[in-house]
Design an enzyme around this catalytic site. Structure first.
Site, PDB file in Angstrom:
ATOM      1  N   PHE A 145       0.805  -1.231   0.000  1.00  0.00           N
ATOM      2  CA  PHE A 145       0.000   0.000   0.000  1.00  0.00           C
ATOM      3  C   PHE A 145       0.829   1.268   0.000  1.00  0.00           C
ATOM      4  CE2 PHE A 145       0.774  -0.429   4.593  1.00  0.00           C
ATOM      5  CZ  PHE A 145       1.094   0.881   4.925  1.00  0.00           C
ATOM      6  N   LYS A 203      -1.677  -7.126  -9.236  1.00  0.00           N
ATOM      7  CA  LYS A 203      -2.583  -7.236  -8.090  1.00  0.00           C
ATOM      8  C   LYS A 203      -2.120  -6.178  -7.104  1.00  0.00           C
ATOM      9  CE  LYS A 203      -3.163  -8.447  -4.301  1.00  0.00           C
ATOM     10  NZ  LYS A 203      -3.499  -7.490  -3.196  1.00  0.00           N
ATOM     11  N   CYS A 208       9.826   1.228   3.177  1.00  0.00           N
ATOM     12  CA  CYS A 208      10.736   0.115   3.496  1.00  0.00           C
ATOM     13  C   CYS A 208      12.158   0.628   3.662  1.00  0.00           C
ATOM     14  CB  CYS A 208      10.673  -0.946   2.412  1.00  0.00           C
ATOM     15  SG  CYS A 208      11.302  -0.362   0.845  1.00  0.00           S
ATOM     16  N   GLU A 211      -5.034  -3.956  -1.856  1.00  0.00           N
ATOM     17  CA  GLU A 211      -6.480  -3.691  -1.782  1.00  0.00           C
ATOM     18  C   GLU A 211      -6.759  -2.370  -1.072  1.00  0.00           C
ATOM     19  OE1 GLU A 211      -4.676  -5.952  -0.349  1.00  0.00           O
ATOM     20  OE2 GLU A 211      -5.465  -6.656   1.566  1.00  0.00           O
ATOM     21  N   SER A 262       5.377  -7.168   3.023  1.00  0.00           N
ATOM     22  CA  SER A 262       5.994  -7.538   4.298  1.00  0.00           C
ATOM     23  C   SER A 262       6.810  -8.826   4.146  1.00  0.00           C
ATOM     24  CB  SER A 262       4.903  -7.746   5.345  1.00  0.00           C
ATOM     25  OG  SER A 262       4.038  -8.790   4.923  1.00  0.00           O
ATOM     26  N   GLU A 320       9.838  -4.316  12.736  1.00  0.00           N
ATOM     27  CA  GLU A 320       9.462  -3.260  11.789  1.00  0.00           C
ATOM     28  C   GLU A 320       8.116  -2.693  12.229  1.00  0.00           C
ATOM     29  OE1 GLU A 320       8.038  -4.241   7.782  1.00  0.00           O
ATOM     30  OE2 GLU A 320       9.199  -2.550   7.022  1.00  0.00           O
TER      31      GLU A 320
HETATM   32  P1  NAD Z   1       1.565  -6.763   2.992  1.00  0.00           P
HETATM   33  O1  NAD Z   1       2.593  -7.839   2.977  1.00  0.00           O
HETATM   34  O2  NAD Z   1       0.513  -6.784   4.021  1.00  0.00           O
HETATM   35  O3  NAD Z   1       0.792  -6.735   1.575  1.00  0.00           O
HETATM   36  C1  NAD Z   1       1.507  -6.775   0.363  1.00  0.00           C
HETATM   37  C2  NAD Z   1       0.652  -7.481  -0.676  1.00  0.00           C
HETATM   38  O4  NAD Z   1       0.431  -8.827  -0.249  1.00  0.00           O
HETATM   39  C3  NAD Z   1      -0.709  -6.830  -0.851  1.00  0.00           C
HETATM   40  O5  NAD Z   1      -1.016  -6.807  -2.232  1.00  0.00           O
HETATM   41  C4  NAD Z   1      -1.648  -7.738  -0.070  1.00  0.00           C
HETATM   42  O6  NAD Z   1      -2.937  -7.806  -0.634  1.00  0.00           O
HETATM   43  C5  NAD Z   1      -0.971  -9.098  -0.151  1.00  0.00           C
HETATM   44  N1  NAD Z   1      -1.184  -9.904   1.053  1.00  0.00           N
HETATM   45  C6  NAD Z   1      -1.347  -9.454   2.334  1.00  0.00           C
HETATM   46  N2  NAD Z   1      -1.485 -10.503   3.173  1.00  0.00           N
HETATM   47  C7  NAD Z   1      -1.417 -11.616   2.421  1.00  0.00           C
HETATM   48  C8  NAD Z   1      -1.473 -13.012   2.725  1.00  0.00           C
HETATM   49  N3  NAD Z   1      -1.657 -13.454   3.962  1.00  0.00           N
HETATM   50  N4  NAD Z   1      -1.352 -13.890   1.711  1.00  0.00           N
HETATM   51  C9  NAD Z   1      -1.172 -13.463   0.446  1.00  0.00           C
HETATM   52  N5  NAD Z   1      -1.109 -12.156   0.109  1.00  0.00           N
HETATM   53  C10 NAD Z   1      -1.228 -11.239   1.079  1.00  0.00           C
HETATM   54  O7  NAD Z   1       2.369  -5.363   2.990  1.00  0.00           O
HETATM   55  P2  NAD Z   1       1.760  -3.909   3.125  1.00  0.00           P
HETATM   56  O8  NAD Z   1       1.271  -3.728   4.520  1.00  0.00           O
HETATM   57  O9  NAD Z   1       0.866  -3.612   2.000  1.00  0.00           O
HETATM   58  O10 NAD Z   1       3.085  -3.042   2.902  1.00  0.00           O
HETATM   59  C11 NAD Z   1       4.007  -2.777   3.918  1.00  0.00           C
HETATM   60  C12 NAD Z   1       5.172  -3.723   3.885  1.00  0.00           C
HETATM   61  O11 NAD Z   1       5.785  -3.718   2.607  1.00  0.00           O
HETATM   62  C13 NAD Z   1       6.268  -3.332   4.872  1.00  0.00           C
HETATM   63  O12 NAD Z   1       6.748  -4.491   5.500  1.00  0.00           O
HETATM   64  C14 NAD Z   1       7.338  -2.719   3.981  1.00  0.00           C
HETATM   65  O13 NAD Z   1       8.639  -2.765   4.506  1.00  0.00           O
HETATM   66  C15 NAD Z   1       7.203  -3.554   2.757  1.00  0.00           C
HETATM   67  N6  NAD Z   1       7.767  -2.906   1.589  1.00  0.00           N
HETATM   68  C16 NAD Z   1       8.936  -3.387   1.111  1.00  0.00           C
HETATM   69  C17 NAD Z   1       9.535  -2.781   0.031  1.00  0.00           C
HETATM   70  C18 NAD Z   1      10.846  -3.294  -0.511  1.00  0.00           C
HETATM   71  O14 NAD Z   1      11.237  -2.890  -1.587  1.00  0.00           O
HETATM   72  N7  NAD Z   1      11.534  -4.166   0.194  1.00  0.00           N
HETATM   73  C19 NAD Z   1       8.920  -1.674  -0.591  1.00  0.00           C
HETATM   74  C20 NAD Z   1       7.700  -1.220  -0.074  1.00  0.00           C
HETATM   75  C21 NAD Z   1       7.125  -1.843   1.031  1.00  0.00           C
END
Ligand code: NAD
Length: 502
Positions: A162, A186, A294, A189, A239, A393
């Protein structure tokens, strides 16, 4: 069923969004929807369908049908679509940035940065005719020439978080598409609107139907992508917990997967650091995008006497920050976090930090707007390495200060982290900077740069539990991820010339 609406305009409240498949808005088969919020007010502005495996099937069918023609389209022609897309993004720059602010909550300046970083990837992708070139070695053996080419791989998918609604999707689909692949995005959401708008603009730029598709949803869509036999590659950013799941499940299904995860990045301030520029950079790293990056600096280590000065100056600077609703105030210094769950989790983390015995210098639960999902800039001092606020984090505007005795001590503390995205040093001493850059166990290092930000021409190179896979997102590694190499060895002797008597 009501006709799914186009997201071009700011959506009306409760609008149910549709998927973008084969250049048409197609109603999702979802039974459930999840709200999208204006984070500054907490009001619902749209609803994201939690699509199903059947929706993923539709998108894969559209992408697979488009692949033969698109993959054979001359590379310079594919690049021309990117040039036109770049022009459209520039023309709609302000509106896109405001859409990012609306659904994500970041300030307008930060939203402009989000869109701008994405445009830089488009500019990089415009160079695909050069980037995708192979190698050749004439006369690799007698009468034999060797030539390599890089070929597109098929239908690829991207799953995004997000926190950067424009930039992170654009880390992925422009390169994949310019390489000749078709793509299913994808988006998170929580921020579906920007992704929809990007897809519309790319269609306007002349991309053929089916080359880019957007399927909205959550876990069900992600799992369907991991398992679908018609998808050959997955790019994931989010994440660490989900990154590891997607990596494991996608690889088990025989796909190539690049999965970038979370982080806990440290900022080391040496006693000789230039005070004013360091303060500005630390504030930006810790509280920019409300700490939801991140590459956010969430740990700070004042080395030696640097700690006391930082404590005082950071506290004073925090008191000057304007925490205002970003949907109405373009001059806000920091916006809300993404939803009430994130706010409550951060409030709990601040509670826990106090219970563990850290000193709360500034408390982000106070002096914040009464509506929306706000957490103010928070500063802890005298944090111990084993405390949760030092290891977890938090993904919010909470900065935890540790006191390190020496540079070696600071590097040792950083290297106990399970993550490995970034680490930063502020110093005027080149030897200290060099020791730090060589000693820290992570993939991106800043020297007097608060956030070693993603640059389109370099891969975004997280290490350890911040990344699962081999080839990273963006840059030349991104091109290699979305292509596979073919080697052609040709033998042509000189009999033809001899027959003709040449
Ligand atoms: P998230 O992991 O909750 O969601 C990321 C994606 O995975 C979304 O599209 C979500 O719909 C999907 N998702 C969520 N839970 C899921 C599950 N149980 N099974 C399958 N798919 C699932 O992450 P977020 O809260 O949207 O974003 C924040 C995180 O992203 C932080 O940990 C941040 O550090 C990381 N991030 C990393 C980078 C990088 O380049 N390393 C860049 C941006 C954000």
């Amino acid at each position: 069923m009501t006709q799914p609406a186009s997201p071009s305009a700011t959506p009306a409240s409760d609008e149910r969004l549709a998927n973008w498949i084969g250049h048409a808005w197609r109603a999702s088969t979802a039974a459930d929807f999840t709200p999208v919020f204006n984070c500054s007010t907490g009001q619902r502005i749209a609803q994201t369908p939690l699509s199903t495996a059947a929706d993923v099937d539709q998108a894969v069918d559209a992408a697979a049908a488009a692949f033969p023609a698109w993959s054979r389209t001359p590379v310079p022609d594919r690049a021309q679509v990117m040039f036109r897309f770049k022009q459209l993004l520039e023309a709609h720059f302000e509106a896109l940035a405001r859409l990012v602010t609306l659904e994500n909550g970041k300030t307008l300046a930060e939203a402009k940065g989000d869109v701008r970083r994405g445009i830089e990837v488009i500019e990089f992708a415009c160079g695909m005719p050069h980037l995708i070139k192979g190698e050749s070695l004439p006369q690799v053996a007698s009468h034999i020439d060797g030539v390599t080419t890089r070929e597109p791989i098929g239908v690829c998918a991207g799953i995004t978080p997000f926190n950067f609604p424009a930039m992170v999707p654009m880390w992925m689909f422009p390169l994949a598409i310019a390489c000749g692949n078709c793509f299913i995005l994808k988006p998170s959401e929580k921020v579906p609107l920007t992704a929809n708008r990007l897809a519309e603009l790319l269609a306007e730029a002349g991309l053929p139907a089916g080359v880019l598709n957007v399927v909205h949803g959550g876990r069900d869509v992600v799992e369907a992508i991991c398992d679908h036999p018609g998808i050959v590659a997955i790019s994931f950013v989010g994440s660490t917990r989900v990154a590891e799941q997607v990596y494991t499940r996608g690889c088990a299904a025989g796909k190539r997967v690049q999965a970038a995860g979370g982080a806990k990045n440290a900022l080391v301030v040496m006693p000789d650091a230039e005070p004013d520029s360091t303060l500005r950079a630390v504030l930006g790293a810790a509280y920019g995008c409300a700490g939801q990056r991140c590459m956010a600096g969430s740990l700070i280590m004042g080395v030696g006497e640097a700690g006391d000065a930082l404590n005082a100056r950071l506290g004073e600077a925090i008191d000057q920050m304007k925490i205002l609703p970003t949907d109405r105030h373009d001059d806000s210094d920091m916006g809300p976090v993404i939803d009430s769950a994130a706010r409550d989790r951060l409030f709990d983390a601040i509670d826990a930090g106090q219970r563990e015995g850290a000193t709360l210098v500034r408390d982000g639960r106070r002096s914040i707007p009464s509506e929306g999902f706000f957490v103010g800039p928070t500063l802890f001092d005298h944090v111990q390495p084993d405390m949760a606020i030092a290891r977890t984090e938090l993904f919010g505007p909470v900065l935890a200060m540790q006191r390190a005795t020496t540079l070696d001590d600071a590097i040792d503390r950083i290297n106990t982290s399970a993550y490995g995205n970034g680490a930063v040093i502020f110093t005027t001493n080149g030897a200290a900077a060099r020791q730090f850059a060589q000693g820290v166990n992570c993939g991106m290092v800043g020297v007097n740069v608060g956030v070693p930000a993603p640059m389109a021409m370099f891969a975004f190179s997280g290490w350890n539990r911040s990344f699962f896979g081999d080839l990273h997102v963006q840059g030349a590694e991104g091109v290699n991820f979305y292509t596979r190499q073919k080697l052609v060895l040709s033998r042509w002797d000189d009999s033809y010339s001899r027959k003709l008597g040449w």
